[in-house]
Design a protein around this motif. Structure first.
Motif, PDB file in Angstrom:
ATOM      1  N   GLU A 220       0.832  -1.223   0.000  1.00 42.87           N
ATOM      2  CA  GLU A 220       0.000   0.000   0.000  1.00 42.87           C
ATOM      3  C   GLU A 220       0.857   1.261   0.000  1.00 42.87           C
ATOM      4  O   GLU A 220       0.495   2.277  -0.614  1.00 42.87           O
ATOM      5  N   ILE A 221       2.006   1.210   0.684  1.00 39.41           N
ATOM      6  CA  ILE A 221       2.912   2.365   0.668  1.00 39.41           C
ATOM      7  C   ILE A 221       3.342   2.659  -0.756  1.00 39.41           C
ATOM      8  O   ILE A 221       3.313   3.808  -1.217  1.00 39.41           O
ATOM      9  N   ARG A 222       3.753   1.611  -1.481  1.00 38.95           N
ATOM     10  CA  ARG A 222       4.233   1.825  -2.847  1.00 38.95           C
ATOM     11  C   ARG A 222       3.107   2.244  -3.789  1.00 38.95           C
ATOM     12  O   ARG A 222       3.318   2.979  -4.738  1.00 38.95           O
ATOM     13  N   GLU A 223       1.892   1.798  -3.465  1.00 38.87           N
ATOM     14  CA  GLU A 223       0.767   2.099  -4.354  1.00 38.87           C
ATOM     15  C   GLU A 223       0.174   3.482  -4.090  1.00 38.87           C
ATOM     16  O   GLU A 223      -0.167   4.210  -5.032  1.00 38.87           O
ATOM     17  N   HIS A 224       0.068   3.871  -2.817  1.00 40.63           N
ATOM     18  CA  HIS A 224      -0.753   5.037  -2.478  1.00 40.63           C
ATOM     19  C   HIS A 224       0.025   6.274  -2.030  1.00 40.63           C
ATOM     20  O   HIS A 224      -0.573   7.351  -1.966  1.00 40.63           O
ATOM     21  N   PHE A 225       1.303   6.121  -1.688  1.00 42.33           N
ATOM     22  CA  PHE A 225       2.039   7.333  -1.336  1.00 42.33           C
ATOM     23  C   PHE A 225       2.308   8.129  -2.608  1.00 42.33           C
ATOM     24  O   PHE A 225       2.846   7.585  -3.582  1.00 42.33           O
ATOM     25  N   PRO A 226       1.919   9.403  -2.643  1.00 40.34           N
ATOM     26  CA  PRO A 226       2.119  10.206  -3.856  1.00 40.34           C
ATOM     27  C   PRO A 226       3.594  10.266  -4.248  1.00 40.34           C
ATOM     28  O   PRO A 226       4.478  10.278  -3.392  1.00 40.34           O
ATOM     29  N   LYS A 227       3.839  10.320  -5.557  1.00 38.36           N
ATOM     30  CA  LYS A 227       5.216  10.311  -6.054  1.00 38.36           C
ATOM     31  C   LYS A 227       5.737  11.719  -6.349  1.00 38.36           C
ATOM     32  O   LYS A 227       6.778  11.877  -6.972  1.00 38.36           O
ATOM     33  N   VAL A 228       5.013  12.740  -5.933  1.00 36.99           N
ATOM     34  CA  VAL A 228       5.484  14.107  -6.123  1.00 36.99           C
ATOM     35  C   VAL A 228       6.355  14.508  -4.936  1.00 36.99           C
ATOM     36  O   VAL A 228       6.244  13.949  -3.840  1.00 36.99           O
ATOM     37  N   LEU A 229       7.247  15.497  -5.144  1.00 34.72           N
ATOM     38  CA  LEU A 229       8.130  15.957  -4.075  1.00 34.72           C
ATOM     39  C   LEU A 229       7.337  16.521  -2.908  1.00 34.72           C
ATOM     40  O   LEU A 229       7.645  16.266  -1.742  1.00 34.72           O
ATOM     41  N   ARG A 230       6.313  17.304  -3.243  1.00 29.69           N
ATOM     42  CA  ARG A 230       5.524  17.961  -2.203  1.00 29.69           C
ATOM     43  C   ARG A 230       4.426  17.022  -1.720  1.00 29.69           C
ATOM     44  O   ARG A 230       3.364  16.938  -2.317  1.00 29.69           O
ATOM     45  N   ARG A 231       4.708  16.291  -0.628  1.00 35.65           N
ATOM     46  CA  ARG A 231       3.710  15.402  -0.031  1.00 35.65           C
ATOM     47  C   ARG A 231       3.950  15.390   1.461  1.00 35.65           C
ATOM     48  O   ARG A 231       4.965  14.885   1.938  1.00 35.65           O
ATOM     49  N   VAL A 232       3.036  16.020   2.231  1.00 38.05           N
ATOM     50  CA  VAL A 232       3.280  16.131   3.665  1.00 38.05           C
ATOM     51  C   VAL A 232       2.126  15.566   4.489  1.00 38.05           C
ATOM     52  O   VAL A 232       2.052  15.811   5.687  1.00 38.05           O
ATOM     53  N   GLY A 233       1.227  14.807   3.874  1.00 35.00           N
ATOM     54  CA  GLY A 233       0.091  14.250   4.612  1.00 35.00           C
ATOM     55  C   GLY A 233       0.468  12.984   5.354  1.00 35.00           C
ATOM     56  O   GLY A 233       1.405  12.264   4.998  1.00 35.00           O
ATOM     57  N   GLY A 234      -0.291  12.682   6.406  1.00 35.88           N
ATOM     58  CA  GLY A 234      -0.091  11.440   7.150  1.00 35.88           C
ATOM     59  C   GLY A 234       1.264  11.386   7.834  1.00 35.88           C
ATOM     60  O   GLY A 234       1.867  12.405   8.157  1.00 35.88           O
ATOM     61  N   TYR A 235       1.752  10.166   8.103  1.00 39.32           N
ATOM     62  CA  TYR A 235       3.076   9.956   8.681  1.00 39.32           C
ATOM     63  C   TYR A 235       4.012   9.411   7.604  1.00 39.32           C
ATOM     64  O   TYR A 235       3.578   8.705   6.689  1.00 39.32           O
TER      65      TYR A 235
END
Length: 998
Positions: A220-235
């Protein structure tokens, strides 16, 4: 406001009585403990749309205080909320908890290793202060957020802040090496590289538990974590994904500190933070690309970033127009424009080789020509003009919030990040969404990384919350379609917490909940953030909920200019809002403060001198505005502006008007203070000292006539002490001396002079320092002007009424203004300029006179009123000032600007006039308020604060000036403060010019 703990598992049912908690904290801590209603109210908001009243506030004096506060709160089972400058835009720093404010004392640099390029800091240190300390070492901390003058490294760490140059340097998570933090159970943890952690201990146990959680959701990390530089949601659980590591560290090593970065204080309370530093670029150049359409600016950004810039920042048409309305920003933004662009991009190149940067700037112009926009780039290779324009860009949020009216740009989708190839289409489609709901969005910021700050204009008192929900849902669908990040810079907080599950999916959301449980099983660290959060539009948490009201009162000034409605799509102004409600305009002016905390800056400008000496939120422009808002809405009782809370909040306000200019939203606390002083005087009466101050223009003729007797009081120490004690004046101050009556002297101006001017001689320059008026008259006559004066034989001289305003006697001030206006209007109608010497008096004609309700006559006078130097510069530019000046014995001048000169951009004319004197080297002292501020510095209870303000920069600069320098200050109060504080005389510019007449 409603408790956040109502919607969390926080054990508020077991919280000990607040009074017992406050008493123990006050007993065991050396720092401040604030549990009164007004203080809690001031800490109930940040730069977001939310308001939640905290349990209390602690300002720890040292690390031992911090430790004790956390232990006491743990014993009382009270939630903890660690807070920096309170500039969060999503509600991260508000909650029903014990707020720990680290900004006053926990701001030390603990360790520094220039070879390793690392520094260890306490959480309360301000970014700009750190970078100023690092600059001599050729290093800086490069996460350069727009709030750098006030934001703290602790807050930036908790928020995973980014900054304008993240395309080159990354976010906080890329530049934090370690965090020492207190955990929820009271243990201290040193968080760093996982492979270097001790084999046993609480931190190792947490690392193992978190890694197990991450391993369990690796797909799920590989699938759902956004691949853009600017990503500050969640942990930041992806720090453990070794198969697909994020570039948090050049070494590719997992660092447990990065789990705390962006955690919004929900996992630990930072004690110290270890930062990775970068070499300070020796050279920077800036290219401003002007675009005929907004779409082109967005579409072509993807090509501009191929030139390897350090920053590409957007300024849209709305921000351009608002900047042009601000006197501080207008001359700066005008230099960057070619015609009337719909958007501009600020493209910066930086490095150690200036020629390489200039070559990049040239390539930018070539690229734009190739893309169909030749001659669209304004090149700015000089550091000064770059800095000035970047300051405008950094003030972007506040500039946007300077819109008058009930509708405001609202932050809730403002930092969605999408890949650059989709940026133009995303902004175009989102604009269509705004139009669908009858509104417009304001765009600015980080085009380089696809994170544009956009705030649709909504009225949160009416239907704004409903529209916010609809727009957020449609914006989120666009973000998902373009595989972007819903939270790209400003965190989750109350605004985007509910969207964490949407962004990452329920499986990852459960993993985040497990991480929170591992660190904070009792949910006491900033509960209600990131996991188990309320809905973004829960009315109970809004600063302006549907039940929001304003208590009835009758302001003395005309505030109708703020009582407006505006069409968000066209920008056209409609009929005044809330017709028939006299409170509304005043309340709207107060609510212009958006809590961004720009007033906390220390780098330059005037604002806010009282905060600079106290570091107390109560004595800050933002703190005062919050107090006034709470009072006007009945949240601090029904006493209104006459209340003790307002008196205490405004007690150290010196009415410098620094906020009128330095605050990008134009909050004018000096004018609010007049309202409050008047209300207080009407409710409680006037003291003898108030009457003495206010009536000075009336008794000055008599005091001057008997000057020998009046001035002789100081020669009888026993009598002088008794008088000062009776009046509440500081015994260290000498009473003002009276010296004649300039306006009563015979005056003859050249009858054949072809040009006329009226010299407006105020009370101080008439009865106390007549030499200034004589010098000004002589200079004007030498320039060929016939000089009229503001008094007729046998009549009391005209007066601006400022002493009445400052003492709460508004009605008398307005009568004086009416009398002055009636006398001056015949001159104004003939085109005669009204020229004054004392900034606070003359500028009253350009400011307060406009809010008395005098209409077009006051407006005409304001256009005709000039300070002495302003008039001279204007006349010289028109070819009407044939002054011949010679060199002075002094070759060096130190100039201190009166606060009101700075507020009205009237200090530059002083510098210009002084530059006309041959061989005179002029240095302007970079100072805030001198601290005298009329009667403020004379008052016994304010004497220490007055001197402390002077000691910030003014008096030290004078002591270092040397005896060969002449001191120049136009303000009467400023000259008195310089005399009392340094023993040296300062002179008005008019006297220098008189000496220099050839």
């Amino acid at each position: 406001m409603t408790s956040l703990t109502d919607k969390t598992s926080s054990p508020d049912a077991r919280v000990k009585p607040v009074t017992e908690l406050a008493a123990r904290l006050a007993r065991e801590l050396e720092g401040e403990v604030l549990f009164d209603q007004a203080s809690r109210g001031r800490y109930s908001t940040d730069a977001s749309i939310y308001q939640v009243t905290p349990v209390g506030v602690v300002i720890p004096r040292h690390q031992q205080d911090l430790t004790a506060a956390l232990e006491i709160a743990r014993d009382a089972r009270v939630p903890i909320l660690a807070r920096g400058a309170g500039t969060s835009q999503c509600g991260q720093t508000v909650g029903e908890a014990l707020v720990i404010d680290t900004t006053r004392w926990l701001k030390e640099i603990v360790e520094f290793d220039p070879e390793a390029r690392t520094v260890v800091v306490e959480p309360g240190i301000v970014l700009d202060h750190l970078n100023a300390w690092l600059k001599p070492h050729g290093l800086w901390y490069p996460v350069d957020v727009s709030t750098s003058a006030q934001c703290t490294l602790g807050g930036m760490t908790g928020n995973n802040s980014c900054g304008s140059r993240s395309i080159r340097y990354g976010n906080m998570v890329h530049n934090v090496l370690g965090v020492d933090a207190w955990l929820a159970d009271g243990s201290e943890g040193q968080f760093g590289f996982v492979d270097a952690l001790p084999e046993r201990g609480p931190v190792r146990e947490l690392a193992d538990r978190v890694k197990a959680i991450a391993d369990g959701v690796a797909p799920e990390i590989r699938e759902h974590f956004p691949k853009v530089l600017r990503r500050v949601g969640g942990y930041n659980l992806d720090l453990f994904d070794c198969q697909n590591p994020r570039p948090y560290d050049p070494e590719g090593r997992a660092n447990l500190a990065h789990l705390l970065v962006g955690s919004e204080g929900t996992l630990g309370v930072s004690r110290r933070i270890t930062l990775r530093l970068s070499p300070l670029p020796e050279h920077k150049v800036l290219g401003v690309v002007n675009f005929p359409t907004f779409y082109q600016a967005m579409d072509l950004t993807q090509h501009i970033v191929t030139l390897d810039p350090t920053a590409v920042e957007l300024v849209d048409r709305t921000m351009i127009d608002l900047s042009l309305e601000n006197p501080a920003f207008r001359p700066v933004i005008e230099k960057a424009l070619i015609g009337r662009p719909q958007a501009v991009l600020l493209v910066e190149f930086a490095g150690q080789d200036r020629e390489a940067q200039l070559a990049s700037l040239a390539r930018l112009s070539e690229l734009m020509a190739d893309l169909g926009l030749p001659d669209s780039v304004v090149e700015m290779p000089a550091p000064a003009e770059q800095k000035a324009l970047w300051n405008v860009r950094k003030a972007g949020l506040n500039i946007m919030m300077s819109m008058k009216g009930d509708g405001k740009p609202v932050s809730f989708i403002e930092d969605c990040a999408v890949p650059l190839e989709h940026l133009a289409e995303y902004t175009d489609r989102l604009t269509e969404v705004f139009h669908r709901y009858g509104t417009e969005g304001t765009w600015y910021a980080h085009a380089s990384v696809g994170t544009l700050h956009v705030r649709p204009i909504l009225d949160m008192r009416r239907d704004g919350a409903e529209k916010m929900r609809e727009i957020a849902e449609q914006a989120s669908a666009l973000v998902r379609e373009y595989k972007g990040a819903y939270s790209g810079e400003h965190g989750d907080g109350l605004c985007r917490g509910e969207w964490v599950a949407w962004q990452f999916g329920e499986t990852l959301n459960d993993a985040f909940r497990a991480v929170k449980g591992a660190f904070d099983p009792e949910n006491r660290l900033n509960p209600g953030k990131i996991v188990d959060t309320p809905r973004m539009d829960d009315d109970r948490y809004f600063r302006f909920p549907k039940a929001y009201r304003r208590i009835p009162l009758a302001p003395v000034f005309d505030w109708s200019g703020w009582n407006v409605t505006r069409d968000p799509l066209t920008g056209e102004q409609g009929e005044p809002g809330s017709a028939g409600d006299p409170t509304h305009g005043l309340a709207m002016a107060v609510e212009m403060c958006n809590n961004n905390g720009h007033c906390r800056k220390f780098d330059a400008g005037t604002m806010c001198p009282s905060y600079r000496i106290t570091r107390d939120e109560q004595h800050l422009t933002r703190g005062r505005a919050n107090t006034l808002r709470l009072v006007l809405s009945g949240q601090l009782g029904e006493a209104g502006l006459a209340s003790d809370e307002v008196k205490e909040a405004l007690d150290l306000c010196v009415s410098c008007k620094g906020c009128k200019r330095d605050c990008p939203t134009g909050v004018d606390m000096a004018k609010f203070k007049i309202e409050a002083r008047t209300a207080r005087a009407r409710a409680r009466g006037l003291s003898l000292r108030d009457r003495l101050v206010g009536e000075m223009p009336r008794y000055a003729p008599w005091a001057s006539r008997f000057a020998g007797l009046v001035n002789g009081v100081e020669r009888v120490p026993v009598l002088a002490r008794a008088i000062k004690r009776t009046l509440g004046l500081a015994p260290q101050r000498s009473l003002p001396a009276f010296r004649g009556n300039f306006l009563a002297e015979p005056h003859e101006s050249p009858a054949l002079a072809s040009r006329e001017v009226l010299l407006f001689v105020d009370t101080f320059n008439n009865y106390q320092e007549g030499d200034n008026a004589r010098a000004a008259r002589r200079v004007l006559e030498a320039a060929g002007y016939r000089v009229h004066l503001n008094a007729r034989p046998g009549q009391r001289p005209l007066c601006c009424g400022r002493t009445y305003l400052s003492s709460g006697q508004f009605d008398k001030a307005r009568l004086e203004a009416r009398r002055t206006l009636d006398h001056l209007m015949p001159h104004v109608k003939r085109g005669v300029a009204i020229v004054g010497l004392e900034p606070s008096c003359l500028l009253t004609l350009r400011d307060e006179f406009l809010q008395y309700g005098f209409g077009k006559e006051a407006e005409a006078l304001s256009r005709s009123a000039f300070l002495f130097e302003e008039f001279l510069v204007r006349a010289r530019d028109a070819g009407e000032l044939p002054l011949e000046l010679k060199a002075l014995p002094q070759r060096r001048a130190m100039l201190h600007g009166h606060c009101h000169q700075k507020a009205f951009d009237a200090l530059r004319p002083v510098e210009t006039v002084l530059s006309w004197i041959p061989d005179l080297e002029v240095e302007t002292i970079e100072s805030s308020c001198c601290g005298m501020a009329g009667s403020f510095g004379y008052e016994v209870e304010h004497y220490d604060a007055s001197l402390a303000m002077a000691e910030l920069s003014l008096l030290p600069a004078i002591r270092e000036a040397g005896d060969d320098a002449v001191l120049v200050a136009d303000g009467t109060s400023c000259r008195h403060q310089i005399q009392d504080g340094s023993g040296r005389e300062a002179v008005h510019v008019a006297r220098l010019l008189e000496q220099a007449l050839a």
